[in-house]
Design a protein around this motif. Structure first.
Motif, PDB file in Angstrom:
ATOM      1  N   SER A  31      79.125  37.180  50.598  1.00  0.00           N
ATOM      2  CA  SER A  31      79.985  38.277  50.132  1.00  0.00           C
ATOM      3  C   SER A  31      80.962  37.789  49.066  1.00  0.00           C
ATOM      4  O   SER A  31      81.457  38.579  48.267  1.00  0.00           O
ATOM      5  CB  SER A  31      80.781  38.873  51.299  1.00  0.00           C
ATOM      6  N   ALA A  32      81.251  36.501  49.103  1.00  0.00           N
ATOM      7  CA  ALA A  32      82.155  35.931  48.104  1.00  0.00           C
ATOM      8  C   ALA A  32      81.375  35.363  46.915  1.00  0.00           C
ATOM      9  O   ALA A  32      81.946  34.722  46.038  1.00  0.00           O
ATOM     10  CB  ALA A  32      83.018  34.855  48.747  1.00  0.00           C
ATOM     11  N   GLY A  33      80.070  35.574  46.893  1.00  0.00           N
ATOM     12  CA  GLY A  33      79.287  35.209  45.716  1.00  0.00           C
ATOM     13  C   GLY A  33      78.716  33.810  45.731  1.00  0.00           C
ATOM     14  O   GLY A  33      78.405  33.256  44.674  1.00  0.00           O
ATOM     15  N   VAL A  34      78.560  33.232  46.907  1.00  0.00           N
ATOM     16  CA  VAL A  34      78.036  31.867  46.990  1.00  0.00           C
ATOM     17  C   VAL A  34      76.728  31.862  47.785  1.00  0.00           C
ATOM     18  O   VAL A  34      76.595  32.557  48.782  1.00  0.00           O
ATOM     19  CB  VAL A  34      79.103  30.939  47.634  1.00  0.00           C
ATOM     20  N   ARG A  35      75.765  31.073  47.316  1.00  0.00           N
ATOM     21  CA  ARG A  35      74.439  31.037  47.943  1.00  0.00           C
ATOM     22  C   ARG A  35      74.524  30.386  49.322  1.00  0.00           C
ATOM     23  O   ARG A  35      75.040  29.275  49.455  1.00  0.00           O
ATOM     24  CB  ARG A  35      73.492  30.258  47.030  1.00  0.00           C
ATOM     25  N   TYR A  84      73.330  32.036  41.527  1.00  0.00           N
ATOM     26  CA  TYR A  84      73.578  33.330  42.167  1.00  0.00           C
ATOM     27  C   TYR A  84      74.786  34.027  41.546  1.00  0.00           C
ATOM     28  O   TYR A  84      75.852  33.434  41.427  1.00  0.00           O
ATOM     29  CB  TYR A  84      73.802  33.071  43.666  1.00  0.00           C
ATOM     30  N   GLN A  85      74.586  35.238  41.122  1.00  0.00           N
ATOM     31  CA  GLN A  85      75.679  36.068  40.595  1.00  0.00           C
ATOM     32  C   GLN A  85      75.719  37.340  41.430  1.00  0.00           C
ATOM     33  O   GLN A  85      74.711  38.014  41.554  1.00  0.00           O
ATOM     34  CB  GLN A  85      75.400  36.466  39.131  1.00  0.00           C
ATOM     35  N   TYR A  86      76.891  37.655  41.976  1.00  0.00           N
ATOM     36  CA  TYR A  86      76.997  38.856  42.814  1.00  0.00           C
ATOM     37  C   TYR A  86      78.101  39.729  42.246  1.00  0.00           C
ATOM     38  O   TYR A  86      79.261  39.323  42.193  1.00  0.00           O
ATOM     39  CB  TYR A  86      77.307  38.450  44.258  1.00  0.00           C
ATOM     40  N   LYS A  87      77.744  40.921  41.799  1.00  0.00           N
ATOM     41  CA  LYS A  87      78.735  41.721  41.071  1.00  0.00           C
ATOM     42  C   LYS A  87      79.810  42.299  41.991  1.00  0.00           C
ATOM     43  O   LYS A  87      80.851  42.712  41.525  1.00  0.00           O
ATOM     44  CB  LYS A  87      78.066  42.807  40.236  1.00  0.00           C
ATOM     45  N   HIS A  88      79.538  42.345  43.294  1.00  0.00           N
ATOM     46  CA  HIS A  88      80.566  42.845  44.210  1.00  0.00           C
ATOM     47  C   HIS A  88      81.262  41.705  44.952  1.00  0.00           C
ATOM     48  O   HIS A  88      81.856  41.921  46.007  1.00  0.00           O
ATOM     49  CB  HIS A  88      79.953  43.825  45.212  1.00  0.00           C
ATOM     50  N   ALA A  89      81.172  40.492  44.407  1.00  0.00           N
ATOM     51  CA  ALA A  89      81.770  39.342  45.094  1.00  0.00           C
ATOM     52  C   ALA A  89      83.250  39.593  45.370  1.00  0.00           C
ATOM     53  O   ALA A  89      83.983  40.114  44.518  1.00  0.00           O
ATOM     54  CB  ALA A  89      81.599  38.090  44.250  1.00  0.00           C
ATOM     55  N   LEU A  90      83.675  39.208  46.565  1.00  0.00           N
ATOM     56  CA  LEU A  90      85.080  39.347  46.948  1.00  0.00           C
ATOM     57  C   LEU A  90      85.945  38.590  45.961  1.00  0.00           C
ATOM     58  O   LEU A  90      85.711  37.399  45.715  1.00  0.00           O
ATOM     59  CB  LEU A  90      85.293  38.762  48.339  1.00  0.00           C
ATOM     60  N   SER A  91      86.919  39.275  45.412  1.00  0.00           N
ATOM     61  CA  SER A  91      87.773  38.613  44.432  1.00  0.00           C
ATOM     62  C   SER A  91      89.086  39.368  44.301  1.00  0.00           C
ATOM     63  O   SER A  91      89.098  40.598  44.189  1.00  0.00           O
ATOM     64  CB  SER A  91      87.037  38.581  43.076  1.00  0.00           C
TER      65      SER A  91
END
Lengths: 301, 404
Positions: free
Chosen positions: B71-75, B192-199
């Motif tokens: 969820s934070a954008g890490v594999r 890995y790129q996640y556009k909804h990554a927690l930030s």
């Protein structure tokens, strides 16, 4: 670590991190904590929240009452999810605080295994347990921290027969980096303990007694008075544990010199949930409090 | 060119995870999965893999850590078996509903009670409706290749992927395989790129309570409710079959292996008798097929099903329609009904005019030996021209190798 200068209503940041209007009940102790707590935590935070009143308060899709990034997760896994988010932050080289914020059921019952694991591993997270002393979000069922004698929908008529878990003591046995108890009725004390927690590496646990008007059977305007009564009667104590050393704080520290605390009966009689309490039970509870406080006086003087 | 090495299936999986540059590994020991995570922790501690290893206190928390990290954008990666998979069942549904591209190796093992540490597929089968993509490897090379491809698939379709391989048969046996070249893996599998990554810069509240009906957001845009989100998961899972095929084609251009990502047919072109199986048993059947053709003149073939969820129903129906007999051998079942795979295949064939005679065999539960000889005998006997059973008898699973 020394506590910095105390925050007061005069120097508390005016910036708000919660949008006006949310789904909390009126008089909700959690809504006080959330608003003031976020002021201490600041923007560089990610929250991890299991099912709880907070889930509902933060907003229903696609509208959020909070301005903060939140990861909602399963009931039993709050501290483990927070572990994963923090591991990701380390990978990304970000100092972002990861804050797990759960209720007493989510912490003392279903979530205790994951929390115990995170404590043992010394995860660098802040864990806040807002303890309203029952499963309030599902309609007031008994939890591990529900006090003895308390009426809930699963302990009707005569109240809970068992003594509630002393959750901070269970946490303390894991030797966390920082442990503090707080009360929704002393939000600035909570604020400043969070400021302190932010400076400490390792697992920081804050246990916050949180009066709940519908669950406790009190008028909405009595929330703050109730939480204060809990502290002033010596039933709920404000303290910190750092490096294994316990220290009373705030109002609890101030009243250490008072030999006559408010009687526990005053606190009990303010709430519908203790209507089944007998005179013998009141006397027994008063004796317990007196004994504990007598111990504090010997220990901290 | 990389050189083949001889190692165990579990080490093959760990090598793939290392090559995939997974950054957060969380795992809890369970037989026969344990050597995967032992190897990963060894690689990380020795500085040969740059990742966080989180030694959690349960499988439930292992998946929780993966959910947090992804969820934070890490594999993120974990592995488990059997009761461990079931213990994280709630989290499996959560990861799928949250559309997190987590990859997990499941080293298939029977489920207690009573305790069994040996192989069957009931663990994976019991989780078939969790919303995960489920693929099955049948040898060590496939464990490596499928795990790498799984990361790319998961991240393209935003659905978690379970890479299944047989406990002991594959996890603990030593076989030659070729570890892909690290540089080529980097070219094949982008970060890995996640556009909804927690930030904190782009705060989003993920997995909030979602109402039955669609609702307007603060900008007045209509956002689907729970049912709409679940519909999208189902639709996009169906689309994952094609994406998996594309990934396999690209994998072939990088590494020269692949070509049968969804189903892997062996001598099926002219087959009158087609055996369907998943995992290492499908390879075992190649010997049976050869013997049936050579000794008995039976035109047999075996179709290995590599992807179980999403279920490639139309593809299977096309492949099986012209057969006289389809024999589904499986190491798991839906208790009180029949083999889960058999039921799926029957359902896939139903809309088509030509329906082969179907047979369902339950084999190898809890590690019960599966002698090739008995596979040969059952298959041969079941397709004998004089053995036509009425539906009430043909449509029930036959248990092979019982010792009652």
């Amino acid at each position: 670590m020394k506590m910095a200068a105390k925050t007061t209503v005069l120097n508390l940041t005016e910036e708000e991190f919660v949008h006006p209007g949310n789904r909390a009940c009126s008089g909700c102790g959690l809504s006080i904590l959330y608003r003031i707590g976020l002021k201490a935590l600041g923007r560089d935070c990610i929250f991890v929240v299991p099912p709880s009143c907070l889930t509902v308060m933060q907003g229903l899709f696609p509208i959020a009452a909070t301005q903060m990034p939140v990861l909602n997760g399963t009931f039993a896994s709050t501290a483990a999810i927070a572990t994963g988010v923090k591991a990701a932050m380390r990978r990304l080289g970000r100092p972002t605080q990861v804050v797990a914020w759960a209720g007493d059921g989510g912490t003392s019952d279903i979530g205790i295994q994951a929390l115990s694991g995170a404590l043992e591993r010394g995860e660098d997270i802040i864990y806040i347990c807002y303890d309203n002393e029952a499963y309030m979000n599902t309609g007031v069922q008994r939890s591990g921290t529900t006090p003895q004698g308390s009426l809930t929908t699963t302990t009707p008529f005569s109240g809970k027969s068992e003594v509630g878990k002393n959750l901070p003591a269970i946490i303390a046995a894991h030797n966390p980096a920082y442990l503090a108890t707080c009360s929704a009725s002393y939000p600035l004390d909570f604020h400043d303990k969070l400021l302190k927690a932010k400076q400490i590496k390792g697992l920081k646990y804050l246990h916050v007694q949180t009066p709940c008007p519908p669950g406790w059977g009190i008028e909405e305007h009595m929330t703050v008075a109730l939480g204060r009564a809990a502290v002033e009667t010596g039933l709920f104590d404000l303290y910190e544990i750092e490096d294994g050393r316990m220290q009373l704080t705030g109002q609890s520290l101030q009243q250490l010199g008072n030999t006559g605390l408010r009687p526990v009966r005053e606190y009990l009689e303010m709430q519908v949930r203790f209507k089944a309490f007998s005179d013998e039970q009141v006397a027994a509870l008063q004796a317990q409090v007196d004994q504990r406080w007598s111990g504090y006086r010997d220990r901290f003087k | 060119m990389s050189k083949a090495i001889i190692e165990s299936g579990n080490v093959a999986a760990a090598m793939a995870v290392q090559l995939a540059r997974a950054e957060v590994i969380a795992a809890y020991p369970i037989t026969p999965q344990t050597p995967v995570t032992e190897k990963l922790s060894e690689l990380i501690t020795a500085g040969r893999m740059d990742a966080e290893y989180v030694a959690v206190e349960s499988e439930h928390s292992a998946m929780a850590v993966c959910i947090g990290a992804a969820s934070a954008g890490v594999r993120a990666f974990t592995a488990t078996s059997s009761n461990g998979l079931l213990y994280m069942s709630e989290q499996l549904h959560w990861a799928a509903g949250a559309r997190l591209p987590i990859v997990m190796c499941v080293v298939n093992r029977g489920i207690g009670a009573p305790w069994s540490v040996w192989n069957d597929h009931q663990d994976a089968i019991s989780q078939r409706d969790a919303g995960w993509i489920q693929i099955f490897a049948k040898d060590h090379q496939e464990i490596v290749d499928m795990t790498l491809k799984a990361f790319r698939l998961a991240e393209l379709v935003h659905i978690p992927v379970m890479v299944n391989y047989d406990g002991y048969y594959l996890s603990h046996t030593y076989m030659p395989f070729e570890p892909p070249d690290a540089e080529r893996v980097d070219a094949f599998l982008p970060a890995y790129q996640y556009k909804h990554a927690l930030s904190p810069e782009h705060p989003e509240s993920l997995n909030t309570v979602t109402l039955p009906d669609a609702r307007l957001d603060v900008q007045g845009v209509k956002r689907g409710g729970y049912m709409d989100l679940r519909h999208n998961l189902h639709e996009e899972m169906g689309m994952a079959i094609e994406v998996w095929e594309e990934i396999d084609r690209d994998f072939q251009t990088h590494f020269g292996r692949g070509g049968a990502p969804v189903t892997d047919p062996y001598r099926c072109d002219d087959a009158e008798v087609v055996i369907v199986a998943m995992g290492s048993m499908a390879n075992q059947f190649r010997v049976v097929v050869d013997r049936l053709r050579q000794d008995d003149g039976i035109r047999a073939g075996v179709l290995a099903l590599q992807m179980y969820r999403p279920f490639p129903g139309a593809m299977l129906a096309r492949a099986l329609q012209s057969a006289k007999h389809v024999m589904v051998y499986e190491k798991g079942l839906s208790y009180g009904s029949q083999g889960a795979l058999y039921g799926d295949i029957k359902s896939a064939l139903y809309p088509y005019p030509s329906r082969p005679q179907l047979h369902n065999f339950i084999v190898g539960l809890g590690g019960r030996e599966i002698p090739t000889e008995s596979l040969y005998q059952t298959t041969k006997t079941s397709c004998a021209p004089d053995r036509i059973l009425p539906p009430a008898q043909s449509d029930v699973p036959q248990w092979i190798g019982l010792q009652l």
